[in-house]
Design an enzyme around this catalytic site. Structure first.
Site, PDB file in Angstrom:
ATOM      1  CE  LYS A  23      -3.919   2.014   2.591  1.00 23.29           C
ATOM      2  NZ  LYS A  23      -4.771   1.871   3.785  1.00 23.29           N
ATOM      3  CB  SER A  72      -8.053   3.775   2.958  1.00 21.80           C
ATOM      4  OG  SER A  72      -7.171   3.164   3.903  1.00 21.80           O
ATOM      5  CB  SER A  83      -8.253   0.944   5.953  1.00 22.89           C
ATOM      6  OG  SER A  83      -8.986   2.145   5.966  1.00 22.89           O
TER       7      SER A  83
END
Lengths: 492, 479
Positions: free
Chosen positions: A79, A154, A178
């Site tokens: 990420k 996210s 997330s």
């Protein structure tokens, strides 16, 4: 078996038996990316040069018969809020568009040392704020199962990359759900470890007391394998703990769930909940019972108060953590300014997206002296109360099971204009962050539209082993492709 | 109207740690700009602070030396404000639960003791340093200081004059130096004072509006700034009640000799303090506190009393010796060689101090070993060399670091005390100065002095003066 449907386990044996080389593997991943990335848009940065270099190293090592790390040759994604030395780490923000960290996050270092190959950096909501990956400054990631739907957020890029076969594992970060919510939306496995089990050093902080890094994988076993590599005390992160009897999570996983006591909070199944979600979770429940677990319904009442507390605390910490992005030391600088005040003002106005600014303002406001007691202090009290409730539950039960999300993957654009509605999609996941408890989401079925439904298992502090055992047992029982989620080709 | 001045002081002291408070970067002063930095002290995205244990121990030590209560549990907080030299846009400090609370220190005001209460001591990090370029429209930042560990020592408003304030600051400085907590190099900014000052009518119990004077880094300037601010406030109150002092922060401009307003209370910052989530609570057990207590050395005030008592030194002598810890240590080291403390004090405070001053050397880096100086003093006592020659030998020792006996040997400075050698010289002098003998016999006393001078000249000052004089007198009588 097609390479993109393999698990990490399959790859390790494939490499060991020389069915393919690491280089071929990397080539096939980039080939897959070239086919589907245009539609899914899961990546912000691809790091091909580094990936091929690493693959060659691995292949040489295999040829020379060296002892390889547990993740040797496995193509993974990270990420884009986790620092990678020499590779851009943007947090999906204009503010850090050109930021190249001079150091690796501890988890990245551990993955590299274990032999993993980094394919690229995945898209996300800016600074991890959001539940749909629509708040990225660069692109909107699509749900590989249906391209008009959000992948969740996210860590939507990480979940989509794994679900679409563009990486075999992707790290995400979980501040309020997330990792778990996008894993649920994309039909993959996502684990938020206990706060302090995995080092946060190198994770660009959103809300420091809630953030935790964790893996997103196709199978529960892959999840355990990754956790084995990334967990543990880190002298660089004062909040990490060394776990006693740190055994291999992978070795424990097949021990079964005979005698585990499971609690179901009735408040997580309101009459308004999509009946398909209720049905799938209930069916899984009966499977677990059939495998020897006991199930009780319990009451866990204050979920909405928890949501408010979560947004106050996370925004307060975010307002502080993002103070350093001033347009002077890092990245984005506005072209127009007269003096230093205007320079900072314009950089922050133009460099941050709407949602990020909303939370900075909310956080700054709730920490201001006149409002501190009414908001921040009260939120902390609610947090303590929730911790107490969970403590009480885990005195009697081993695990809590709930849906991961109260909603199915929603259409792109549907909630972006209504932040409060968007925030509600985290309502089942935030408790684990407020309490620091470990929780996993795994796919437990599909709705009529073919969208995945996620099931969440929460455990007591540092009970990852138990959670993974239960998740693995359920995964086997559900027969999700011999541990491999079936990845559909992205629709054109 | 009779006014009373009320002063409270905050002292920032840089702790003597090898590395910074949250990372392993060195804390050396004067290194190349921005070379002593890493992702942590630069506040790079993703970096996390990890608290240096040495910092906590030194803060506890300071608390123990200042009679504070050491809190078993304290925590770090974030103080959020934007400033160019603060890379994270917040400073990690301690807000509501500092490591030490409620202590005191006794200060000496012309022989009288006054107790000043300490409100708290807390731990925090230093920001970077701004370098404002002259005639350039920009400012540069040096982050070498960023993350250097500080303690802040805060008094109650117990001080009643600028002089008391200075005496207090000096006392704290000497305690911190004694306990090896801080270098206290004010010129390098490792000790800085902020002072809160207000005035009120005598007998009034409530505190009046205060003014904060920031970042003063010398005792002289502290006194000047407080005196100036004191008189400014008095003039305001005396002039007209309506010209009240306003609460503000002022800085001292030493070149202009006045305080200048920096910011008013209206734009005082709201620091939005909250518990630092990246650093766990600081838990210190009683055993650790006890162990740190054992490392405390004698405080300067106690040492002074002991010097007067044990060594029979005067108040003044003791005060000078104690004033610098390394000087007191040196003195006591020489004593170990069994000489009279008074004699040592005379030499250390007299000739040695003079040499140090002339050569601009610190006692800490003095090249003369304690054993060597005691050797020298023993040679004087034995009569091997004269006091006068000893002064020269001392200087030579200072310059070369050689042992006194070697210097005396090399330069042939040993006193001539053998009668036969001296007799030859005395005879020669007398033979060449018949007139002086006659003068002396005629009652001119200074003629003897002249003859002594001649003997000394012939022997290059090495003649034993007592023996030489006796011999001269005897021979004059004979002649």
């Amino acid at each position: 078996m097609k390479i993109d449907q393999m698990t990490m386990e399959d790859i390790r044996s494939g490499l060991d038996t020389k069915k393919f080389t690491a280089k071929e593997l990397v080539q096939s991943v980039y080939k897959k990316i070239s086919e589907v990335e245009d539609q899914v848009e899961a990546y912000i940065t691809l790091s091909e040069e580094e990936a091929y270099k690493k693959a060659e190293e691995i292949d040489t090592a295999i040829e020379q018969g060296e002892v390889l790390g547990p993740l040797a040759g496995i193509p993974i994604a990270i990420k884009d809020n986790i620092c990678t030395e020499g590779i851009k780490t943007t947090c999906a923000s204009k503010m850090l568009e050109d930021f190249i960290p001079p150091y690796d996050a501890t988890v990245v270092k551990k993955l590299k040392d274990a032999g993993a190959i980094i394919i690229g950096k995945t898209n996300m909501d800016e600074f991890a704020m959001g539940s749909s990956t629509e708040n990225s400054a660069f692109k909107v990631t699509k749900n590989p199962w249906r391209l008009d739907r959000v992948p969740g957020g996210s860590s939507g890029g990480s979940a989509a990359a794994v679900a679409a076969g563009m990486a075999f594992m992707a790290l995400g970060s979980d501040t309020g759900g997330s990792i778990r919510q996008p894993a649920a939306f994309c039909g993959v496995v996502g684990l938020k470890p206990t706060y302090g089990l995995v080092s946060r050093y190198g994770l660009v902080a959103f809300a420091s007391s809630l953030d935790q890094i964790g893996p997103i994988t196709k199978s529960v076993k892959d999840c355990a394998l990754t956790l084995d590599v990334i967990h543990g005390f880190d002298p660089k992160d004062g909040t990490t703990k060394s776990v006693k009897n740190a055994t291999s999570y992978l070795n424990e996983i097949e021990k079964g769930i005979e005698g585990l006591r499971i609690a179901i909070p009735r408040e997580f199944f309101p009459s308004t909940l999509d009946s398909q979600i209720t049905n799938e979770i209930m069916e899984s429940m009966f499977m677990l019972k059939g495998l020897g677990a006991t199930i009780d319904e319990i009451s866990l009442p204050i979920t909405e108060e928890g949501l408010s507390a979560y947004y106050i605390i996370s925004s307060a910490e975010a307002s502080s953590n993002l103070g350093r992005f001033d347009g002077i030391k890092y990245g984005y600088r506005s072209d127009e300014y007269e003096d230093i005040e205007e320079l900072v003002l314009n950089a922050r106005t133009e460099g941050f997206g709407k949602e990020t600014k909303r939370r900075i303002m909310l956080g700054t406001y709730t920490l201001t002296s006149g409002y501190y007691d009414a908001y921040y202090n009260r939120a902390q009290k609610v947090r303590e109360k929730i911790k107490q409730q969970f403590n009480d539950i885990f005195k009697k039960y081993d695990l809590i099971i709930s849906p991961t999300s109260p909603v199915l993957p929603f259409p792109i654009g549907e909630k972006i204009g209504n932040p409060l509605d968007m925030y509600l999609s985290d309502i089942y996941t935030i408790s684990a962050n407020l309490t620091g408890l470990p929780a996993i989401s795994l796919p437990c079925g599909f709705c009529m539209e073919g969208l995945p439904i996620g099931l969440q298992i929460i455990g007591g502090p540092f009970s990852e082993s138990k959670i993974l055992r239960a998740a693995y047992a359920l995964e086997q029982e559900l027969g999700l492709g011999n541990g491999v989620a079936v990845i559909k080709e992205a629709k054109r | 109207m009779k006014w009373e001045t009320v002063i409270g002081i905050e002292i920032h002291a840089e702790l003597k740690t090898k590395s910074k408070i949250f990372c392993g970067c060195p804390t050396d002063f004067g290194g190349d700009v921005n070379k002593q930095t890493c992702p942590i002290c630069l506040g790079l995205p993703g970096s996390l602070p990890r608290l240096n244990k040495e910092v906590v121990n030194l803060a506890i030590k300071a608390g123990l030396a200042l009679n504070c209560k050491i809190n078993n549990v304290s925590k770090m907080d974030r103080k959020n404000y934007f400033y160019a030299d603060l890379p994270k846009a917040y400073q990690i400090s301690q807000y509501d639960y500092p490591v030490c609370t409620g202590g005191y220190v006794d200060i000496d005001l012309d022989g009288e003791k006054k107790r000043i209460r300490i409100n708290r001591i807390h731990i925090e990090e230093d920001p970077g340093k701004l370098i404002h370029l002259q005639d350039e429209p920009f400012t540069l930042v040096d982050y070498n200081r960023s993350g250097v560990a500080l303690i802040e020592i805060v008094t109650e408003a117990d001080l009643r004059s600028p002089l008391e304030a200075v005496q207090y600051a000096k006392t704290i400085k000497s305690i911190l130096e004694y306990e090896n907590i801080s270098d206290c190099r004010m010129e390098e900014g490792s000790l800085r004072c902020d002072a809160n000052i207000s005035i009120r009518e005598h007998g009034d119990a409530r505190l009046n509006t205060k003014v904060e004077l920031k970042n003063i880094n010398s005792f002289k300037e502290l006194q000047k700034a407080l005196e100036k601010e004191e008189s400014r406030q008095r003039e305001l109150y005396d002039f007209n009640e309506s010209y009240k002092v306003i609460q503000e922060t002022r800085r001292w401009d030493s070149s202009k000799g006045r305080t200048i307003s920096m910011r008013k209370k209206e734009d005082a910052h709201d620091y939005r303090y909250f518990a630092e989530p990246d650093i766990p609570k600081l838990v210190v057990d009683d055993e650790t506190i006890r162990q740190i207590e054992e490392t405390l050395t004698e405080l300067p005030s106690d040492k002074k009393a002991r010097f007067i008592e044990d060594y029979k030194l005067t108040e003044k002598e003791a005060e000078i010796l104690v004033g610098e810890k390394s000087l007191a240590d040196y003195f006591e080291e020489v004593i170990k060689f069994g000489l009279s403390p008074k004699l040592i004090a005379n030499w250390v405070l007299g000739d040695l101090m003079k040499l140090l001053k002339v050569q601009d050397t610190n006692i800490g880096s003095i090249p003369i070993k304690a054993q060597d100086i005691s050797e020298l003093l023993k040679l004087i006592e034995k009569g091997d060399i004269s006091g006068k020659i000893a002064k020269d030998v001392l200087e030579e020792m200072f310059n070369t670091g050689k042992e006194p006996t070697i210097i005396i040997e090399e330069k042939g400075l040993k006193q001539i005390s053998q009668g036969n050698v001296l007799e030859v010289i005395v005879d020669t002098v007398l033979e060449g100065n018949i007139k002086s003998i006659e003068d002396y016999k005629a009652g001119k006393e200074q003629a003897l002095t002249f003859l002594m001078g001649q003997v000394m000249k012939e022997t290059k000052g090495q003649a034993n003066p007592v023996m030489a004089k006796e011999m001269l007198l005897n021979k004059i009588k004979i002649v």
